[in-house]
Design an enzyme around this catalytic site. Structure first.
Site, PDB file in Angstrom:
ATOM      1  N   ASP A 478      31.495 -29.068 -53.585  1.00  0.00           N
ATOM      2  CA  ASP A 478      32.024 -29.188 -52.227  1.00  0.00           C
ATOM      3  C   ASP A 478      32.866 -30.442 -52.074  1.00  0.00           C
ATOM      4  OD1 ASP A 478      29.699 -30.669 -52.647  1.00  0.00           O
ATOM      5  OD2 ASP A 478      29.135 -30.666 -50.541  1.00  0.00           O
ATOM      6  N   ASP A 483      26.576 -38.019 -51.286  1.00  0.00           N
ATOM      7  CA  ASP A 483      25.360 -37.569 -51.975  1.00  0.00           C
ATOM      8  C   ASP A 483      25.226 -36.052 -51.835  1.00  0.00           C
ATOM      9  OD1 ASP A 483      25.002 -37.537 -49.263  1.00  0.00           O
ATOM     10  OD2 ASP A 483      23.015 -38.462 -49.281  1.00  0.00           O
ATOM     11  N   GLU A 484      26.149 -35.341 -52.450  1.00  0.00           N
ATOM     12  CA  GLU A 484      26.094 -33.885 -52.358  1.00  0.00           C
ATOM     13  C   GLU A 484      26.623 -33.325 -53.679  1.00  0.00           C
ATOM     14  OE1 GLU A 484      26.116 -30.747 -48.775  1.00  0.00           O
ATOM     15  OE2 GLU A 484      26.646 -32.807 -48.429  1.00  0.00           O
ATOM     16  N   ASP A 491      31.683 -22.250 -50.144  1.00  0.00           N
ATOM     17  CA  ASP A 491      32.958 -22.895 -50.417  1.00  0.00           C
ATOM     18  C   ASP A 491      33.623 -22.242 -51.622  1.00  0.00           C
ATOM     19  OD1 ASP A 491      30.876 -24.541 -49.257  1.00  0.00           O
ATOM     20  OD2 ASP A 491      32.269 -26.218 -49.261  1.00  0.00           O
ATOM     21  N   GLU A 777      37.237 -32.126 -44.919  1.00  0.00           N
ATOM     22  CA  GLU A 777      36.141 -31.232 -44.539  1.00  0.00           C
ATOM     23  C   GLU A 777      36.278 -30.783 -43.087  1.00  0.00           C
ATOM     24  OE1 GLU A 777      32.339 -33.142 -44.878  1.00  0.00           O
ATOM     25  OE2 GLU A 777      31.279 -31.226 -44.925  1.00  0.00           O
TER      26      GLU A 777
HETATM   27  C1  BGC Z   1      28.631 -28.906 -47.701  1.00  0.00           C
HETATM   28  C2  BGC Z   1      29.450 -27.667 -47.545  1.00  0.00           C
HETATM   29  C3  BGC Z   1      28.534 -26.510 -47.462  1.00  0.00           C
HETATM   30  C4  BGC Z   1      27.718 -26.701 -46.230  1.00  0.00           C
HETATM   31  C5  BGC Z   1      26.800 -25.584 -45.962  1.00  0.00           C
HETATM   32  C6  BGC Z   1      27.807 -29.048 -46.460  1.00  0.00           C
HETATM   33  O1  BGC Z   1      27.051 -30.186 -46.455  1.00  0.00           O
HETATM   34  O2  BGC Z   1      29.416 -30.008 -47.959  1.00  0.00           O
HETATM   35  O3  BGC Z   1      30.668 -27.617 -48.024  1.00  0.00           O
HETATM   36  O4  BGC Z   1      29.078 -25.265 -47.605  1.00  0.00           O
HETATM   37  O5  BGC Z   1      27.022 -27.921 -46.244  1.00  0.00           O
HETATM   38  O6  BGC Z   1      26.052 -25.831 -44.874  1.00  0.00           O
END
Ligand code: BGC
Length: 924
Positions: A478, A483-484, A491, A777
């Site tokens: 994403d 922190d992801e 996505d 985003e």
């Molecule tokens: C992510 C996204 C994801 C979404 C889903 C986010 O925190 O960055 O791209 O699809 O959460 O809830």
């Protein structure tokens, strides 16, 4: 008669010269020839075990003989069974339309990897340093080093290094880093499988003493992942294991023919040294005073190092050759500016937001500490913004040894998403050369380009490409900064078609589709991210996200003619469709709040939309229909005609049930919004829910959910909704991609162009106007003069979902659409903008060769330049008000044998053409 029909770009399993463990690898080639309308009527493949044999046409492994047909890709090797380590040399020739054979291609090759677990002599070795990683917030143990010396008996004919790790590794031989790959062996569900890399190291070893060295780090295996820390998950690291492990074997074949294997075992010496901390999200700390000089060279005194510990293998864990594109350096970026800041800090601007690292160049005293912090954007006051990193510490630290000439350092096992670096600890003001950006990305080959005469749109396209580059990082992530950095399935599915136009993503998705299916849940739903370590206990599945399990394989099939992905994952896909059917209680529609079991109820829905929300269950129903129609098409492609009919029938039932439940008498979408209560739990849920939204119509049209008359009405309502919204879009992650295609396909091309060209919030142009060089985003991630919103929540500046407009740029603005799978046939139907854009040029290198299309408007004249690859057919729609004005190379087309005129309809003259370059002109 001779022909110049020649095969080129020979690839095996989508790659040039790969090492593969696919026992019947698939071969492909492209064709070139001068002239027009050239096709392949037959081909012959020769595969030999040496280049000499192949050169004299002695195909000791496989001679396909002359095979009639136009197939040029996805041809499975059909020769003798191949043993581990076999090098296969191959070439191909093609017969042209008159039956003449062309010349042989150049020689290509592939190599078989290790096909059996028994080929592995190496043990998993480790050095448990967990006790050294007991920090307060972050527990970051040092990275262990391993070394082994060996005496090679004579001169070496061939040497291969097979290497992998649980965690990340860097391997060295005789003081030299092996390979150009980073973050190897890649991210998988390490409980189920781990990949290895193979390196030809023949020229890196020599008779006599040699040293093997490796450093490993936690990586995805044992390090911090996602937002686990942020959400207070009971587990924040060590998702797959606690101690990173190495497994490596050097296989040597001497000129004498004798063979020897040097494999990791307890005799490999281990220690920890300069890499004091190494974590993907949190950064790396390097103390140069702890360096082991020449540790990976022969003769180093390792008497103070200890023996490695051996760890048991998991018998159920597969060990396979890496099928994707490894992460490599894409380019280096010179710093654009360096600005002194209060407190001895210096701010470097690298001019572009990206994923990767920096190389530090510094001169100073022993013990001086340089700290590097990373940010994507600056606050209006010029300070670096790091709130949006949330719990990702994203800090690198270098402790100098005080070398007079200066010292250079690049971390190995972390990466950041950034444009700005704030550095402290310099003794004197640094120059620009102190910091160099190192752009990293999965090395997916470039496949396309898009250009117009409008700067805003060109910048938008550039931003899309940078965002894809930053996020195709072993898995489709994403975002690269906070922190992801997870393989979010929603996505991924929303963007995949867009991605195909920019890069060849065939190998990248060959790998990730395995990750996705490995992560299929016990109830047969696909997860919200893959690989799927549960970084939050409640993370399960969601409509619109889970369908990546169908949409992504379908897209790979359509784009590359790949039926293997269909066959391989068919049972998994069928199981998911069964789940969806059961979940609809046999009604083929999800009524409001059907998904009580997930949070938020109904799933993420049209994530980050603006204004009233489209009911997630309405979207879930459409997604169900959409994937059922894909199942029908995929079943047909693999010859399952009964199943194809079955899914067609389901698609029809879903369409009917959708109409019955979710539309009013006039066909407008409606919903019982009371079912969603006060919207608590949904992003912006308090604005309420409505069926009559841009997102609902855009998806319904895009997914072919409506009968023709209603489809047209839906297109008109979509336009009405946009007008009522001050000519602005209101779509989120699920609504953006279909929005412009839905407008175009219902005859509202002008509205599509207006949205594309808008610079008002919310729009793509608004981001560009506010300084974006990647896709954000949120539509309003940053506003000049106003600043940020939502930083600490979710405010990534490098998120590709809204970049899914790329699909429309290629499919409609340039007009290129795939027909038969793999672009064996395709259409070119450019939509000419009324204003704002006068010229569009696009190229796309399909698996069947290079396609080019471009249009230019000069007053009422339109010119259209098109290149069609050999062995393909294009249906071209030439925009004109008067078909009599259409010329090709300034001549009337009626008598041109290469052009097959199909008819004139709705402002386009339709023609069919074979290979070659064409220069059409028309009056409009
Ligand atoms: C992510 C996204 C994801 C979404 C889903 C986010 O925190 O960055 O791209 O699809 O959460 O809830």
């Amino acid at each position: 008669m001779t022909t110049d029909l020649k095969p080129l770009n020979l690839r095996t399993e989508y790659k040039i010269t790969p090492v593969t463990d696919v026992v019947k690898p698939r071969l492909s080639w492209e064709l070139t020839a001068t002239g027009r309308g050239q096709v392949q009527t037959a081909y012959q493949l020769l595969v030999a075990s040496s280049s000499e044999l192949l050169a004299s046409d002695k195909a000791d492994l496989w001679n396909s003989n002359k095979v009639i047909g136009n197939t040029t890709n996805q041809v499975e090797y059909g020769g003798k069974p191949l043993a581990s380590r076999t090098v296969c040399f191959w070439k191909v020739r093609s017969w042209d339309k008159t039956g003449q054979p062309g010349p042989w291609s150049a020689t290509a090759k592939w190599e078989m990897g290790l096909l059996n677990k028994a080929d592995w002599k190496a043990e998993w070795i480790g050095n448990d340093l967990t006790a050294l990683g007991k920090g307060k917030t972050y527990q970051l143990p040092p990275a262990p080093f391993f070394r082994k010396e060996t005496q090679l008996k004579g001169s070496v004919k061939r040497a291969r290094l097979y290497v992998t790790s649980l965690g990340l590794y860097e391997f060295q031989l005789n003081g030299k880093r092996i390979g150009k790959d980073y973050f190897t062996p890649g991210w998988t569900d390490y409980n189920k499988r781990v990949y290895y890399q193979t390196y030809d190291v023949t020229s890196d070893v020599k008779a006599g003493k040699n040293a093997l060295g490796a450093v490993i780090a936690d990586g995805w295996y044992a390090g911090y992942l996602g937002y686990a820390l942020l959400v207070g998950n009971p587990v924040v690291r060590n998702f797959y294991g606690n101690v990173p492990l190495l497994k490596a074997q050097l296989e040597v074949e001497y000129t004498s023919g004798e063979k020897e294997t040097i494999a990791s075992d307890q005799t490999w010496k281990t220690n920890h040294g300069p890499i004091v901390e190494a974590d993907l999200l949190n950064g790396e700390t390097y103390n140069a005073n702890l360096e082991f000089d020449n540790w990976s060279k022969a003769g180093y005194d390792d008497s103070k190092w200890k023996n490695s510990a051996i760890y048991p293998d998991k018998p159920e864990r597969k060990i396979e050759a890496y099928p994707g594109n490894t992460i490599q350096v894409f380019q280096e970026l010179k710093a654009k500016t360096v600005t002194p800041k209060a407190g001895g800090r210096y701010l470097f601007d690298l001019g572009q937001n990206f994923a990767g690292l920096v190389r530090l160049n510094v001169k100073g005293n022993k013990g001086d500490t340089i700290t590097l912090k990373f940010g994507e954007v600056l606050f209006p006051n010029g300070e670096i913004m790091t709130e949006n990193l949330r719990k990702a510490r994203a800090t690198d630290t270098y402790i100098l040894k005080g070398k007079k000439e200066g010292e250079t350092w690049t971390p190995k096992f972390t990466y950041h998403g950034f444009q700005y670096v704030e550095v402290s600890g310099f003794r004197t003001a640094p120059g620009l050369e102190a910091i160099t950006g190192i752009v990293l990305s999965s090395a997916t080959p470039s496949a396309g380009s898009f250009e117009t005469d409008n700067k805003l749109i060109n910048k938008l396209y550039e931003n899309i490409v940078w965002t894809q580059r930053s996020n195709y990082f072993d898995v489709p992530t994403d975002c690269p900064q906070r922190d992801e950095r997870l393989g979010w399935t929603g996505d991924a599915q929303a963007y995949i078609q867009s991605a195909t136009f920019n890069n060849d993503i065939s190998a990248f998705f060959t790998k990730w589709l395995v990750d996705l299916n490995d992560a299929q849940r016990a109830d047969h739903t696909y997860p919200i991210y893959a690989p799927a370590p549960n970084v939050r206990k409640t993370d399960t599945y969601s409509p619109g996200w889970s369908e990546a399990g169908i949409i992504c394989p379908y897209t790979i099939y359509k784009t590359y003619g790949d039926t293997k992905v269909i066959r391989e994952f068919w049972p998994n896909m069928v199981a998911y469709l069964k789940f969806m059917e059961a979940k609809s209680k046999g009604e083929y529609v999800y009524k409001e709040a059907s998904f009580e079991d997930i949070s938020p109820k109904g799933g993420f829905g049209d994530w980050l939309s603006v204004g009233k929300k489209t009911p997630p269950d309405l979207l879930a129903t459409m997604y169900y229909g959409y994937v059922a129609s894909m199942m029908a098409e995929m079943a047909k492609a693999i010859g399952k005609l009964d199943e194809s009919a079955y899914y067609d029938a389901i698609f029809t039932k879903i369409k009917q049930a959708l109409l019955t439940h979710y539309t009013d008498k006039t066909g407008k979408f409606k919903t019982n919004s009371a079912a969603y209560g006060d919207g608590n739990g949904y992003v912006d849920g308090e604005m309420g829910f409505d069926g009559h939204t841009q997102t609902a119509y855009a998806n319904a049209i895009y997914m072919h959910m409506l009968m023709p008359e209603l489809n047209q009405k839906a297109g008109n309502w979509l336009v009405d909704l946009i007008k009522a919204n001050n000519n602005k879009l209101s779509t989120g992650f699920l609504g953006v991609k279909p929005l412009l295609p839905a407008l175009s396909s219902t005859g509202h091309s002008n509205e599509a162009y207006k949205l594309l060209l808008s610079t008002e919030y919310p729009s793509w142009g608004f981001e560009v106007k506010n300084g974006a060089n990647t896709i954000w985003e949120r539509w309003n991630s940053y506003i000049k003069g106003k600043g940020f919103e939502n930083n600490a929540g979710m405010n990534s500046f490098n998120h590709y979902a809204f970049g899914s407009v790329n699909e429309w740029l290629f499919d409609y603005a340039a007009g290129l659409k795939v027909g038969e799978a793999g672009y064996r046939t395709f259409t070119i139907k450019p939509e000419i903008a009324k204003e704002g854009i006068n010229e569009v040029k696009a190229t796309y290198r399909s698996i069947n060769g290079m396609i080019e299309t471009g249009w230019k408007k000069t007053g009422s004249a339109i010119s259209l330049t098109i290149t069609v690859p050999v062995n393909t057919i294009a249906t071209v729609f030439i925009p004109t008000t008067n078909p009599a004005t259409v010329l090709e190379a300034k001549k009337a087309i009626k008598t041109n044998p290469a052009i097959n005129i199909k008819g004139f309809k709705e402002g386009y003259l339709q023609v069919e053409i074979g290979s070659g370059t064409y220069q059409f002109t028309s009056q409009n």
